[in-house]
Design a protein around this motif. Structure first.
Motif, mmCIF file in Angstrom:
data_model
loop_
_atom_site.group_PDB
_atom_site.id
_atom_site.type_symbol
_atom_site.label_atom_id
_atom_site.label_comp_id
_atom_site.label_asym_id
_atom_site.label_seq_id
_atom_site.Cartn_x
_atom_site.Cartn_y
_atom_site.Cartn_z
ATOM 1 N N GLU A 1 -1.849 -5.982 0.101
ATOM 2 C CA GLU A 1 -0.573 -5.473 -0.067
ATOM 3 C C GLU A 1 0.283 -5.041 1.335
ATOM 4 O OE1 GLU A 1 1.020 -3.926 -2.516
ATOM 5 O OE2 GLU A 1 -1.450 -5.116 -3.644
ATOM 6 N N SER A 2 0.001 -5.193 2.433
ATOM 7 C CA SER A 2 0.431 -4.556 3.984
ATOM 8 C C SER A 2 1.174 -6.293 3.855
ATOM 9 C CB SER A 2 -0.285 -4.869 5.190
ATOM 10 O OG SER A 2 -1.021 -3.360 5.101
ATOM 11 N N ALA A 3 0.403 -7.594 3.417
ATOM 12 C CA ALA A 3 1.442 -8.185 3.366
ATOM 13 C C ALA A 3 2.003 -8.888 2.351
ATOM 14 C CB ALA A 3 -0.191 -9.632 3.014
ATOM 15 N N SER B 1 1.035 5.633 7.631
ATOM 16 C CA SER B 1 0.201 6.141 6.560
ATOM 17 C C SER B 1 -1.109 6.507 5.792
ATOM 18 C CB SER B 1 1.616 7.499 6.015
ATOM 19 O OG SER B 1 2.534 7.264 7.601
ATOM 20 N N LEU B 2 -0.284 5.027 4.586
ATOM 21 C CA LEU B 2 -1.496 5.060 3.749
ATOM 22 C C LEU B 2 -2.180 4.225 4.210
ATOM 23 C CD1 LEU B 2 1.452 4.690 0.478
ATOM 24 C CD2 LEU B 2 0.100 6.722 1.161
ATOM 25 N N LYS B 3 -2.614 3.324 4.787
ATOM 26 C CA LYS B 3 -3.442 2.490 5.546
ATOM 27 C C LYS B 3 -4.178 1.211 3.703
ATOM 28 C CE LYS B 3 -4.730 3.706 9.806
ATOM 29 N NZ LYS B 3 -3.782 4.944 9.581
ATOM 30 N N ALA C 1 8.497 -9.195 1.011
ATOM 31 C CA ALA C 1 9.526 -8.533 0.890
ATOM 32 C C ALA C 1 10.339 -8.043 1.727
ATOM 33 C CB ALA C 1 9.377 -7.635 -0.227
ATOM 34 N N LEU C 2 10.053 -7.858 2.688
ATOM 35 C CA LEU C 2 11.074 -7.298 3.873
ATOM 36 C C LEU C 2 11.419 -8.583 4.942
ATOM 37 C CD1 LEU C 2 9.036 -4.545 6.019
ATOM 38 C CD2 LEU C 2 10.775 -4.230 4.229
ATOM 39 N N ALA D 1 9.037 1.743 5.266
ATOM 40 C CA ALA D 1 8.215 0.268 4.899
ATOM 41 C C ALA D 1 7.001 0.194 6.152
ATOM 42 C CB ALA D 1 8.598 -0.785 4.748
ATOM 43 N N PHE D 2 7.340 0.143 7.235
ATOM 44 C CA PHE D 2 5.763 0.212 8.123
ATOM 45 C C PHE D 2 5.446 1.650 8.556
ATOM 46 C CE2 PHE D 2 7.548 -3.438 11.091
ATOM 47 C CZ PHE D 2 7.201 -4.424 10.407
#
Length: 217
Positions: free
Chosen positions: A197-199, A190-192, A204-205, A184-185
């Motif tokens: 969205e990162s939050a 890779s997509l940044k 979710a993780l 996931a990281f």
């Protein structure tokens, strides 16, 4: 003649005093910095030793005085990023009075921060595990150490009745969770994507991890 690590050529200010920096320390860091700068411009698989020496402004024999291959350079960069993270979190184990929610925030929230700070190195490291035995070995060593600590913590918490893990195979649970988090990281860096969205990804993780651990409070 290749300069040895006992020579000196620079200094820095610490506590009002100046410390001589060994020439070897300076040259080694120049190589590491040169390699990392290349990661922002080209895929890690395409980087050659010549590219590294050109970026570092050194001769090829100087490179081989400190490193056997570019794999060793990448492995040291990955290890350095991991060490920075480990130093920031302070301990892999859950602290006295620390909730499981806080525990995961500290471990994996700080882990994500380390990925953001060293994203080019970490992304390159994951990519290299697919074709480079040395990098794969270094990465596996680091991940196995983390999983061992997490499995021990899960066992202690389960024995104390604080959690009810989804399986008695704590090692397998931890390994799969770590694999999921790394991927996931990796995708995130890779997509940044946008911060929102990162939050969502981090939330979710955390929810999946707490569920797998069987946290009930």
């Amino acid at each position: 003649m290749v300069p040895g690590p006992s020579a000196t050529e620079a200094s820095d200010a610490i506590g009002g005093r100046r410390r001589r920096i060994p020439r070897g320390e300076v040259q080694r860091q120049v190589i590491l910095d040169g390699f990392e700068s290349l990661l922002g411009r080209m895929p890690v698989a395409d980087i050659s030793v010549k590219d590294i020496t050109d970026a570092a402004g050194i001769k090829r024999p100087n490179f081989y005085f400190y490193f056997e291959s570019k794999s060793d350079v990448l492995g040291e960069l990955v290890g350095g990023a991991w060490d920075d993270w480990a130093e920031t979190i302070g301990s892999y184990h859950r602290r006295a009075g620390e909730s499981h929610s806080g525990y995961f925030d500290r471990l994996f929230g700080q882990s994500y921060t380390a990925w953001v700070e060293h994203d080019q190195v970490m992304v390159a490291g994951v990519q290299a595990t697919g074709y480079d035995d040395k990098v794969r070995s270094r990465w596996t060593e680091l991940v196995d150490g983390l999983n061992s600590h997490l499995s021990e913590q899960m066992g202690r918490d389960a024995e104390a009745g604080l959690i009810n893990p989804v399986s008695d195979d704590y090692t397998a649970i931890v390994e799969r969770l770590t694999d999921m988090i790394v991927m996931a990281f990796y995708q995130d860096r890779s997509l940044k994507p946008a911060e929102a969205e990162s939050a969502r990804m981090l939330a979710a993780l955390k929810a999946i991890s707490l569920g797998a651990w069987g946290v009930t409070q």
